[in-house]
Design a protein around this motif. Structure first.
Motif, short mmCIF file in Angstrom:
data_model
loop_
_atom_site.label_atom_id
_atom_site.label_comp_id
_atom_site.label_asym_id
_atom_site.label_seq_id
_atom_site.Cartn_x
_atom_site.Cartn_y
_atom_site.Cartn_z
N PRO A 67 4.33 -8.33 11.12
CA PRO A 67 4.39 -8.47 12.59
C PRO A 67 3.91 -7.19 13.28
N ALA A 68 2.87 -7.31 14.08
CA ALA A 68 2.21 -6.14 14.64
C ALA A 68 3.12 -5.31 15.54
N GLU A 69 3.89 -5.95 16.38
CA GLU A 69 4.75 -5.21 17.31
C GLU A 69 5.73 -4.31 16.55
N SER A 70 6.29 -4.82 15.47
CA SER A 70 7.24 -4.03 14.68
C SER A 70 6.55 -2.92 13.90
N LEU A 71 5.36 -3.22 13.36
CA LEU A 71 4.63 -2.22 12.59
C LEU A 71 4.08 -1.12 13.49
N GLY A 72 3.64 -1.48 14.70
CA GLY A 72 3.06 -0.51 15.62
C GLY A 72 1.57 -0.33 15.41
N SER A 73 0.88 0.03 16.46
CA SER A 73 -0.57 0.17 16.37
C SER A 73 -0.99 1.30 15.42
N GLN A 74 -0.14 2.32 15.28
CA GLN A 74 -0.48 3.45 14.40
C GLN A 74 -0.55 3.00 12.94
N TRP A 75 0.15 1.92 12.60
CA TRP A 75 0.09 1.41 11.23
C TRP A 75 -1.34 1.10 10.85
N ILE A 76 -2.08 0.49 11.76
CA ILE A 76 -3.47 0.15 11.49
C ILE A 76 -4.30 1.41 11.30
N ARG A 77 -4.07 2.41 12.14
CA ARG A 77 -4.80 3.67 11.99
C ARG A 77 -4.55 4.28 10.61
N HIS A 78 -3.30 4.26 10.16
CA HIS A 78 -2.96 4.81 8.84
C HIS A 78 -3.60 4.00 7.71
N MET A 79 -3.61 2.67 7.83
CA MET A 79 -4.19 1.84 6.78
C MET A 79 -5.69 2.06 6.62
N HIS A 80 -6.36 2.46 7.68
CA HIS A 80 -7.80 2.68 7.58
C HIS A 80 -8.14 3.95 6.81
N GLY A 81 -7.14 4.76 6.50
CA GLY A 81 -7.39 5.90 5.63
C GLY A 81 -7.78 5.45 4.23
N PRO A 82 -6.88 4.76 3.52
CA PRO A 82 -7.23 4.28 2.18
C PRO A 82 -8.08 3.01 2.16
N PHE A 83 -8.09 2.27 3.26
CA PHE A 83 -8.82 0.99 3.31
C PHE A 83 -9.76 0.97 4.53
N PRO A 84 -10.80 1.79 4.52
CA PRO A 84 -11.65 1.94 5.72
C PRO A 84 -12.42 0.69 6.11
N ASP A 85 -12.64 -0.24 5.16
CA ASP A 85 -13.42 -1.44 5.48
C ASP A 85 -12.56 -2.62 5.90
N ALA A 86 -11.24 -2.46 5.91
CA ALA A 86 -10.36 -3.56 6.29
C ALA A 86 -10.48 -3.85 7.78
N ALA A 87 -10.51 -5.12 8.12
CA ALA A 87 -10.58 -5.56 9.52
C ALA A 87 -9.27 -6.28 9.85
N PHE A 88 -8.46 -5.67 10.70
CA PHE A 88 -7.14 -6.20 10.99
C PHE A 88 -7.10 -6.99 12.30
N VAL A 89 -6.42 -8.14 12.25
CA VAL A 89 -6.14 -8.91 13.46
C VAL A 89 -4.65 -8.74 13.73
N ALA A 90 -4.31 -7.94 14.74
CA ALA A 90 -2.91 -7.64 15.06
C ALA A 90 -2.23 -8.87 15.64
N THR A 91 -1.12 -9.29 15.02
CA THR A 91 -0.45 -10.54 15.39
C THR A 91 1.06 -10.34 15.40
N GLY A 92 1.70 -10.89 16.44
CA GLY A 92 3.15 -10.80 16.53
C GLY A 92 3.57 -9.83 17.62
N GLY A 93 3.97 -10.38 18.77
CA GLY A 93 4.42 -9.53 19.87
C GLY A 93 3.31 -8.90 20.69
N ILE A 94 2.12 -9.46 20.61
CA ILE A 94 0.99 -8.93 21.39
C ILE A 94 1.06 -9.46 22.82
N SER A 95 0.88 -8.56 23.78
CA SER A 95 0.90 -8.93 25.20
C SER A 95 -0.03 -7.98 25.96
N SER A 96 -0.07 -8.14 27.28
CA SER A 96 -0.93 -7.29 28.09
C SER A 96 -0.49 -5.83 28.06
#
Length: 208
Positions: free
Chosen positions: A139-168
């Motif tokens: 769930p994206a809201e619980s993980l936080g946007s920084q989680w994606i930034r950290h994951m791109h360190g070891p997995f630079p080619d991963a394309a993430f679709v953030a889902t769960g608790g997304i709003s304006s």
């Protein structure tokens, strides 16, 4: 499978990096939201599959989407049989809350673009090993946007679709921190929220 999945999501999210998730509302309201989203440039819509009614809504909406050059897929896929039934109903892609190798193989056998869910480095590594580049951050809201930034360190080619608790209030921050797209669920029911999310995304450049 990987190439077709990559091409599918990359092309659908190219102009508007947003997936609309419509769960548990009457078909007339689903169609109204779909028409609004399509008019605003959204090309990807998901119907979670948790009942026979959901499957019927998916089948009905898929014909409307095809006529407009957009895509309606199925979500909450947790077993291979559900994947097969959704494909027969016209789903153009499938999404799961987690990663299951058996479901991944079923999607490949059906030629169905597939977005498995991940929430840890282990999930991402296993999904990448199975050939998946596009992944559902949940769930994206619980993980936080920084989680994606950290994951791109070891997995630079991963394309993430953030889902769960997304709003304006947070959609743009997920794109800024490296998400390739975001998925909007329950918040879409709030009047004007879809327009606000789209406005925020138009001024933010996604990754991928």
């Amino acid at each position: 499978m990987t190439q077709s999945t990559d091409e599918f999501f990359r092309s659908r999210f190219a102009e508007m990096p947003l997936m609309l998730i419509v769960r548990g509302i009457p078909f007339d309201e689903t169609l109204r939201l779909a028409e609004l989203a399509w008019s605003l440039g959204v090309k990807v819509m998901e119907i979670p599959y948790q009942s026979e009614t959901d499957l019927q809504r998916l089948e009905a909406l898929a014909s409307f989407a095809e006529a407009r050059g957009t895509s309606v897929g199925v979500g909450t896929i947790t077993d291979p049989d559900s994947m097969r039934r959704a494909a027969d109903a016209g789903a153009s892609f499938a999404v799961s809350p987690g990663f299951d190798p058996e479901i991944s193989l079923t999607a490949a056998s059906l030629g169905l673009p597939y977005l498995p869910g991940v929430s840890s480095p282990t999930d991402v590594q296993l999904a990448r090993k199975a050939g998946h580049t596009w992944l559902k951050c949940f769930p994206a809201e619980s993980l936080g946007s920084q989680w994606i930034r950290h994951m791109h360190g070891p997995f630079p080619d991963a394309a993430f679709v953030a889902t769960g608790g997304i709003s304006s209030s947070n959609a743009a921050s997920f794109l800024s921190d490296g998400a390739s797209a975001v998925a909007m669920g329950s918040s879409v029911a709030r009047e004007g929220e879809l327009e606000l999310v789209i406005k925020s995304l138009r001024t933010t450049s996604p990754r991928g």
